[in-house]
Design a protein around this motif. Structure first.
Motif, PDB file in Angstrom:
ATOM      1  N   VAL A 122      16.645 -33.449  35.114  1.00 29.02           N
ATOM      2  CA  VAL A 122      17.470 -33.906  33.995  1.00 29.02           C
ATOM      3  C   VAL A 122      16.591 -34.411  32.857  1.00 29.02           C
ATOM      4  CG1 VAL A 122      19.136 -35.657  33.263  1.00 29.02           C
ATOM      5  CG2 VAL A 122      19.454 -34.459  35.437  1.00 29.02           C
ATOM      6  N   ARG A 123      15.561 -35.158  33.196  1.00 30.10           N
ATOM      7  CA  ARG A 123      14.683 -35.728  32.173  1.00 30.10           C
ATOM      8  C   ARG A 123      13.976 -34.635  31.373  1.00 30.10           C
ATOM      9  NH1 ARG A 123       8.883 -35.745  31.037  1.00 30.10           N
ATOM     10  NH2 ARG A 123       8.686 -37.367  29.456  1.00 30.10           N
ATOM     11  N   VAL A 124      13.403 -33.652  32.059  1.00 37.00           N
ATOM     12  CA  VAL A 124      12.684 -32.578  31.367  1.00 37.00           C
ATOM     13  C   VAL A 124      13.640 -31.758  30.506  1.00 37.00           C
ATOM     14  CG1 VAL A 124      11.397 -30.441  31.715  1.00 37.00           C
ATOM     15  CG2 VAL A 124      10.855 -32.441  33.087  1.00 37.00           C
ATOM     16  N   SER A 125      14.818 -31.460  31.029  1.00 38.91           N
ATOM     17  CA  SER A 125      15.777 -30.638  30.287  1.00 38.91           C
ATOM     18  C   SER A 125      16.227 -31.335  29.011  1.00 38.91           C
ATOM     19  CB  SER A 125      16.986 -30.329  31.178  1.00 38.91           C
ATOM     20  OG  SER A 125      16.587 -29.654  32.350  1.00 38.91           O
ATOM     21  N   ALA A 126      16.567 -32.604  29.102  1.00 42.71           N
ATOM     22  CA  ALA A 126      17.053 -33.340  27.931  1.00 42.71           C
ATOM     23  C   ALA A 126      15.943 -33.553  26.906  1.00 42.71           C
ATOM     24  CB  ALA A 126      17.640 -34.686  28.363  1.00 42.71           C
ATOM     25  N   MET A 127      14.727 -33.829  27.355  1.00 42.95           N
ATOM     26  CA  MET A 127      13.632 -34.126  26.432  1.00 42.95           C
ATOM     27  C   MET A 127      13.245 -32.896  25.607  1.00 42.95           C
ATOM     28  SD  MET A 127      11.570 -36.256  25.091  1.00 42.95           S
ATOM     29  CE  MET A 127      11.698 -37.739  26.103  1.00 42.95           C
ATOM     30  N   ASN A 128      13.367 -31.716  26.180  1.00 44.41           N
ATOM     31  CA  ASN A 128      12.919 -30.505  25.503  1.00 44.41           C
ATOM     32  C   ASN A 128      14.038 -29.719  24.828  1.00 44.41           C
ATOM     33  OD1 ASN A 128       9.875 -30.139  26.269  1.00 44.41           O
ATOM     34  ND2 ASN A 128      10.887 -30.772  28.157  1.00 44.41           N
ATOM     35  N   ALA A 129      15.282 -30.121  25.020  1.00 34.76           N
ATOM     36  CA  ALA A 129      16.418 -29.326  24.547  1.00 34.76           C
ATOM     37  C   ALA A 129      16.475 -29.210  23.035  1.00 34.76           C
ATOM     38  CB  ALA A 129      17.723 -29.914  25.078  1.00 34.76           C
ATOM     39  N   THR A 130      15.997 -30.216  22.315  1.00 34.61           N
ATOM     40  CA  THR A 130      16.175 -30.228  20.861  1.00 34.61           C
ATOM     41  C   THR A 130      14.936 -29.758  20.104  1.00 34.61           C
ATOM     42  OG1 THR A 130      15.494 -32.567  20.778  1.00 34.61           O
ATOM     43  CG2 THR A 130      17.850 -32.100  21.000  1.00 34.61           C
ATOM     44  N   TYR A 131      13.927 -29.301  20.796  1.00 34.29           N
ATOM     45  CA  TYR A 131      12.710 -28.833  20.118  1.00 34.29           C
ATOM     46  C   TYR A 131      12.999 -27.727  19.099  1.00 34.29           C
ATOM     47  CZ  TYR A 131       8.158 -26.580  19.502  1.00 34.29           C
ATOM     48  OH  TYR A 131       7.034 -26.003  18.961  1.00 34.29           O
ATOM     49  N   PRO A 132      13.812 -26.699  19.415  1.00 32.02           N
ATOM     50  CA  PRO A 132      14.091 -25.668  18.409  1.00 32.02           C
ATOM     51  C   PRO A 132      14.790 -26.224  17.171  1.00 32.02           C
ATOM     52  CG  PRO A 132      14.747 -24.921  20.591  1.00 32.02           C
ATOM     53  CD  PRO A 132      14.445 -26.374  20.707  1.00 32.02           C
ATOM     54  N   LEU A 133      15.660 -27.205  17.358  1.00 27.69           N
ATOM     55  CA  LEU A 133      16.347 -27.801  16.211  1.00 27.69           C
ATOM     56  C   LEU A 133      15.349 -28.504  15.292  1.00 27.69           C
ATOM     57  CD1 LEU A 133      19.424 -29.381  18.050  1.00 27.69           C
ATOM     58  CD2 LEU A 133      19.309 -27.188  16.869  1.00 27.69           C
TER      59      LEU A 133
END
Length: 471
Positions: free
Chosen positions: A380-391
């Motif tokens: 969960v931590r890795v997914s949430a931390m990296n989810a907004t990089y493209p934005l």
């Protein structure tokens, strides 16, 4: 990390249409959106995702740890990669902006080939002759190899992504940077699966021989990237939708300025217009802080699962098979949320949640040996931390002038240095105090980064459009 013909147009489309919904439908450009450079970048992203996930995450750090029996040495190798990116980032970006992005990318192809050869020889020799007298030679050979990988990665993240952004009309970059991110991330499933197959064909133990085989497979997968990097072309970009004299001006510092009279009458637009030039700086500083925190832990989570949770190689790799799936899902969710509440708002929400989950991992130390608790929290931590990089990438590209995009993308290498440089500190802390203490330091550092991104809330419009939208 299909070459097609590009239909090029010299027509300039106004950046700010009086009809706000006119630019939202990108289907009116079905041919030009998937242009020559965009397709090449997508192929490189796919292959890099497979290759990197095969060797550069869990496997290489485990190889170095077993070779040297030290977290610190593993951190030093990661720091060398970051230092190489740091020293070459701005010169590479400057050359790409002043001369030719595609020529710099071609040199990146040459460097990638050399990195493959040196890394392959180092791990091959290291497994065959790990005597104490030769460990230093092997160690420094690995440092040389990963340093060249650092330069190659800096070119892919700098000039290559800048050319990718040049090849996309304004208003479409969030979507297409998400495509690039998701292609890299989702293909990251393949690497751990390849590793699991190699491990299970052996004895599924943490041995240099098995780790060497996985790394060599990864090097073979990376080889086509060097070939593809020779085919980028500065002339094959999309013209239009960037700016026009009637709709845009440039401030003295070169940042785009909204000239819509109606919007400029509002206090919010006046404030945004005045401080618009600060947006890429806030994103850059926030990314550096995120990198400083992540670097202390990201390479040591596999060792945490190995040493504290007592998982086998194939079990650890299974975690990294699952993670890309959740990262892609989280990225898709973030893109949908961003359309509702705004890109910066989504970034603060997702990254803040990731920091909270990392704090939870620290304060659940009594369960640190229980993978059933630690692994889901980690995913969960890795997914949430990296989810907004493209934005965040898209926001940066929207708010910097085209003439300096390569330099801004190359600045990511400084953030990468923070990531890799702090890995050396993380290794020392892990040896001295254990992994949970290092996680705590990371969570505290990244809390500061979330506050930095929050400073962008009044500056970036909620809607990805040339028009200013009230939030």
């Amino acid at each position: 990390m299909g070459i097609s013909e590009l239909i090029t147009t010299n027509e300039k489309t106004p950046l700010m249409s009086p009809h706000p919904h006119q630019h939202e439908n990108t289907s009116r450009f079905p041919t030009t959106l998937w242009s020559h450079n965009v397709k090449l970048a997508m192929w490189i992203s796919i292959i890099t995702g497979i290759g990197d996930s095969t060797w550069s995450g869990t496997v290489i750090v485990s190889y170095i740890y077993i070779l040297t029996n030290s977290n610190s040495f593993a951190g030093f190798v990661e720091a060398a990669q970051g230092m190489a990116q740091l020293l070459t980032a701005l010169p590479v970006g400057y050359l790409a902006d002043r001369n030719s992005r595609s020529s710099v990318i071609r040199w990146g192809g040459v460097i990638t080939l050399i990195a493959i050869v040196i890394t392959s020889l180092a791990v091959y020799i290291g497994e065959r002759d790990s005597a104490e007298d030769n460990k230093n030679f092997i160690f420094y050979s690995l440092i040389t190899g990963v340093s060249l990988w650092g330069v190659s990665t800096g070119i892919i993240r700098g000039p290559l992504k800048a050319l990718y952004a040049d090849s996309l009309p304004t208003g479409t970059r969030s979507k297409f940077f998400s495509y690039l991110y998701n292609s890299y991330t989702f293909c990251g499933i393949v690497g751990p699966i390849v590793s699991i197959i190699v491990f299970t064909l052996g004895d599924d133990q943490w041995h240099l021989t098995t780790l060497r085989d996985v790394i060599l497979v990864g090097m073979a997968i990376e080889a086509p990237i060097a070939f593809l990097m020779f085919f980028f072309d500065d002339k094959k970009i999309i013209l239009g939708r960037e700016s026009t004299e009637e709709t845009d001006k440039e401030d003295e510092d070169g940042s785009p300025r909204n000239m819509n009279d109606k919007d400029n009458n509002s206090k919010l637009e006046s404030f945004r217009d005045r401080f618009r030039w600060t947006i890429p700086y806030f994103i850059f500083v926030g990314s550096v802080i995120i990198g400083l925190g992540s670097g202390m832990t990201v390479k040591f989570f596999p060792l945490f699962f190995m040493n504290d949770c007592h998982l086998s190689p194939s079990q650890v790799q299974a975690i990294y098979v699952v993670i890309p799936v959740f990262m892609v899902l989280a990225c898709g969710l973030a893109e949908k949320v961003a359309k509702k509440i705004g890109r910066v708002q989504t970034s603060v929400l997702f990254r803040g949640s990731a920091v909270i989950v990392l704090f939870a991992m620290v304060y659940l130390q009594d369960y640190k040996g229980d993978w059933r608790i630690m692994v889901p929290l980690y995913v969960v931590r890795v997914s949430a931390m990296n989810a907004t990089y493209p934005l965040e990438e898209a926001v940066t590209m929207d708010f910097v002038p085209k003439s300096s995009r390569a330099r801004w993308k190359s600045l990511e290498s400084i953030a990468q240095f923070g990531w890799c440089g702090s890995a050396a500190i993380g290794g020392i802390l892990a040896d001295a105090n254990g992994y949970p203490f290092t996680f705590l330091i990371t969570a505290c550092i990244q809390s500061v980064a979330v506050l930095m991104f929050a400073c962008l809330l009044p500056l970036v419009p909620c809607e990805e459009s040339s028009r200013v939208i009230e939030c």
